[in-house]
Design a protein around this motif. Structure first.
Motif, short mmCIF file in Angstrom:
data_model
loop_
_atom_site.label_atom_id
_atom_site.label_comp_id
_atom_site.label_asym_id
_atom_site.label_seq_id
_atom_site.Cartn_x
_atom_site.Cartn_y
_atom_site.Cartn_z
N THR A 1 0.80 -1.15 -0.12
CA THR A 1 0.06 0.03 0.15
C THR A 1 0.98 1.41 -0.10
OG1 THR A 1 -1.80 -1.15 1.04
CG2 THR A 1 -1.90 1.13 1.08
N VAL A 2 1.74 1.13 0.89
CA VAL A 2 2.65 2.55 0.74
C VAL A 2 3.44 2.87 -0.52
CG1 VAL A 2 4.84 3.58 1.88
CG2 VAL A 2 2.82 2.48 3.22
N PRO A 3 3.99 1.56 -1.02
CA PRO A 3 4.83 1.95 -2.48
C PRO A 3 3.91 2.34 -3.30
CG PRO A 3 5.45 -0.33 -1.27
CD PRO A 3 4.15 0.18 -0.45
N LEU A 4 2.28 1.77 -3.21
CA LEU A 4 1.40 2.30 -4.31
C LEU A 4 1.31 3.88 -3.86
CD1 LEU A 4 -0.91 2.18 -6.18
CD2 LEU A 4 -2.55 1.40 -4.33
N ALA A 5 1.06 4.34 -2.71
CA ALA A 5 0.94 5.64 -2.56
C ALA A 5 2.09 6.55 -3.10
CB ALA A 5 0.81 6.02 -1.07
N ALA B 1 4.45 9.90 -7.23
CA ALA B 1 5.53 10.08 -8.38
C ALA B 1 4.92 10.41 -9.70
CB ALA B 1 6.40 9.15 -8.38
N TYR B 2 3.85 9.40 -10.03
CA TYR B 2 3.41 9.43 -11.45
C TYR B 2 2.10 9.66 -11.96
CZ TYR B 2 7.64 6.46 -11.33
OH TYR B 2 8.98 5.98 -11.23
N GLY B 3 1.58 10.34 -10.87
CA GLY B 3 0.17 10.58 -10.88
C GLY B 3 -0.53 11.28 -12.27
N SER B 4 0.35 11.99 -13.00
CA SER B 4 -0.30 12.51 -13.99
C SER B 4 -0.23 11.64 -15.13
CB SER B 4 0.58 13.71 -14.49
OG SER B 4 2.04 13.32 -14.59
N GLN B 5 0.69 10.45 -15.09
CA GLN B 5 0.80 9.33 -16.19
C GLN B 5 -0.07 8.25 -15.90
OE1 GLN B 5 5.12 8.37 -16.46
NE2 GLN B 5 5.45 10.21 -15.25
N LEU B 6 -0.72 8.18 -14.81
CA LEU B 6 -1.47 7.02 -14.50
C LEU B 6 -3.08 7.35 -14.91
CD1 LEU B 6 -0.29 6.39 -10.97
CD2 LEU B 6 0.42 5.29 -12.84
N PRO B 7 -3.71 6.21 -15.39
CA PRO B 7 -5.04 6.44 -15.91
C PRO B 7 -5.79 6.70 -14.66
CG PRO B 7 -4.36 3.91 -15.87
CD PRO B 7 -3.16 4.89 -15.61
N THR B 8 -7.19 7.39 -14.94
CA THR B 8 -7.90 7.36 -13.80
C THR B 8 -9.22 6.94 -14.00
OG1 THR B 8 -7.04 9.61 -13.28
CG2 THR B 8 -9.20 9.26 -12.33
N PRO B 9 -9.93 5.81 -13.44
CA PRO B 9 -9.02 5.62 -11.95
C PRO B 9 -7.90 4.51 -12.26
CG PRO B 9 -10.94 4.38 -12.42
CD PRO B 9 -11.22 5.36 -13.42
N MET C 1 -0.50 10.20 2.39
CA MET C 1 0.78 9.73 1.98
C MET C 1 1.43 10.42 0.86
SD MET C 1 0.72 5.72 2.27
CE MET C 1 0.10 4.83 3.85
N SER C 2 0.60 10.84 -0.10
CA SER C 2 0.93 11.44 -1.32
C SER C 2 0.90 12.99 -1.20
CB SER C 2 0.27 10.98 -2.36
OG SER C 2 -1.15 11.20 -2.28
N GLY C 3 0.31 13.63 -0.38
CA GLY C 3 -0.19 15.01 -0.27
C GLY C 3 -1.27 15.46 -0.92
N SER C 4 -2.11 14.66 -1.60
CA SER C 4 -3.26 15.08 -2.29
C SER C 4 -4.32 14.16 -1.82
CB SER C 4 -2.88 15.23 -3.96
OG SER C 4 -2.73 14.14 -4.30
N ASP C 5 -5.41 14.82 -2.14
CA ASP C 5 -6.68 13.97 -1.69
C ASP C 5 -7.01 13.13 -2.85
OD1 ASP C 5 -8.86 13.22 -0.57
OD2 ASP C 5 -10.39 14.72 -1.07
N VAL C 6 -6.86 11.90 -2.54
CA VAL C 6 -7.28 10.55 -3.28
C VAL C 6 -7.92 9.60 -2.74
CG1 VAL C 6 -5.84 9.00 -4.94
CG2 VAL C 6 -4.75 11.22 -4.28
N PRO C 7 -9.16 9.41 -3.38
CA PRO C 7 -9.87 8.16 -2.88
C PRO C 7 -9.44 7.05 -3.41
CG PRO C 7 -11.02 9.31 -4.60
CD PRO C 7 -9.93 10.09 -4.25
#
Length: 434
Positions: A89-93, A98-106, A312-318
């Motif tokens: 879970t922590v590595p996922l966070a 690190a790659y939020g903008s490169q990841l699909p949503t969801p 963990m990541s510093g932004s609100d992520v459900p």
């Protein structure tokens, strides 16, 4: 028999062929199901920077993090700057940050890999073990919870786990219950931790801990435990939560999940369980555990944890996710006692040094045809000894190539089960197996 000096470190295991085969088949079955649901694999390093891991698991969890000492000039002070992966879970966070903008949503990911805990080894407890997680990051939709539950259901079914059942509740329903019973807000977390022991301790012992350890009035503690353990607990809790808006919201979450998976998961395999607590305080919505007859504790679990990755990541992520207790499941699968698969399909004899070049090339040609093929590497030139080697390897066929066969430009293919032998040109032997 291995002596103690050759055994693996305490809390770790070696897996020989039979166990490795069972494990790899199980992992492949789980990966296939997760992939069918559109979850993508995520691989992260075996170790992380120490500051990434510490402070995420609580005081007790931090004590179980395997630290790696600094190298080189910093080695002497005994300071650590890295640590082995504690969970996924922590590595996922970290990856989301690190790659939020490169990841699909969801972002739908799964991880099936070892983790390490500096724990005291014991029966069923290891310092190195595989965790099997899947998560949906970036949406509050109840469809995400339903997909995780459905993927876990199909994975357990694919593994052949018998008669397993999902027990479902909501942290909001539990919060409403505490509200109805007048439990002070600052005591709520501790009370839930104690109630989480209802599947391990007698109700009277839980009541006593709520009174002595959590400061609840005895009447409140007894009423709470009685309602949660009563045969009609579901009806009692639903009625009791009628006066709590938070509790009603929690029940609506549970009912929505049950409605979404109706027709996919048989109703007897997934039920509302008002006494399910799950003491981890990062859950914010639906929670669940899976039990099965003859298997210790829960064999899968999960829930919604909006806010955890955000912290963990510093932004609100459900987010929501679940985990298969794959290490608990594996020893109890019907295939766990099976013999390993045969090592070879085709065994190639070497009946003299002058024959080894051709034997080696025949083996290579048969491998290219897709069969597991091995060449005899022992010192005996006797055919009987080499046929025994072929049988020990579980080979279905054995190639016999001696001086007589070399002169004829042929090779004998022996069926190891029937003993029947056929003769083929050396340069065409691979075609026999296509």
């Amino acid at each position: 028999m291995a002596t103690d000096s050759f055994l693996p470190p305490s809390g770790t295991r070696d897996f020989l062929a039979a166990e490795s085969d069972v494990r790899e088949r199980a992992f492949a079955a789980v990966r296939e199901v997760f992939g069918r649901f559109g979850f993508q694999p995520l691989q992260t390093p075996a170790f992380e920077r120490l500051e990434v891991l510490t402070g995420k698991y609580g005081d007790e969890g931090d004590k179980l993090v395997f630290k790696i000492l600094r190298r080189g000039e910093h080695e002497a002070p005994g300071e650590a700057d890295l640590a082995l992966r504690y969970d996924h879970t922590v590595p996922l966070a970290r990856v989301v940050a690190a790659y939020g903008s490169q990841l699909p949503t969801p972002y739908k990911r799964y991880a099936l890999a070892p983790v390490w805990r500096a724990d005291r080894p014991g029966k069923g407890r290891f310092r190195e073990f595989v965790q099997c997680d899947l998560d949906v990051v970036g949406t509050t939709s109840p469809l995400a919870d339903a997909e995780v539950v459905s993927a876990l259901y199909e994975s357990l079914d694919a593994l052949g786990v018998p008669e397993f059942r999902f027990l479902v509740n909501s942290r909001k329903a539990l919060a409403g219950l505490l509200e109805v019973y007048g439990v002070p807000g600052d005591a709520g977390g501790g009370v839930l931790i104690t109630l989480d022991k209802l599947d391990k301790l007698a109700p009277a012992a839980v009541v006593q801990e709520l009174v002595d350890g959590r400061g609840l009035p005895e009447a409140t503690a007894k009423g709470l435990v009685d309602d949660l353990t009563a045969p009609d607990a579901t009806e009692r809790i639903r009625k009791g939560l009628e006066g709590s808006a938070t509790g009603q919201e929690g029940l609506a979450e549970v009912d929505r999940l049950l409605a979404l998976v109706a027709g996919i998961i048989p109703p007897e395999r997934i039920v509302f369980a008002p006494n399910l607590v799950r003491g981890l305080d990062y859950y914010t919505g639906v929670i669940y555990e899976v039990t099965a007859p003859g298997m210790p504790g829960s064999i899968a679990s999960g829930g919604r944890y909006d806010g955890l990755i955000g912290r963990m990541s510093g932004s609100d992520v459900p987010a929501c996710g679940g985990s298969l207790g794959i290490e608990r499941i594996l020893p109890l699968l019907p295939s766990a006692g099976e013999q390993p698969a045969p090592a070879l399909d085709v065994a190639v004899t070497v009946l003299g040094d002058a024959l080894s070049d051709v034997a080696f090339r025949m083996a290579a040609a048969i491998r290219r045809a897709g069969l597991r093929t091995g060449v005899y590497m022992g010192t005996s030139g006797k055919l009987a000894r080499q046929l025994k080697w072929a049988a020990d390897q579980g080979a279905r066929f054995c190639l016999i190539y001696g001086e007589r066969e070399r002169e004829a430009g042929e090779v004998i293919v022996r069926n190891m089960a029937s003993g029947k032998q056929t003769t083929h040109p050396v340069d065409q032997v691979a075609e026999h197996f296509v």
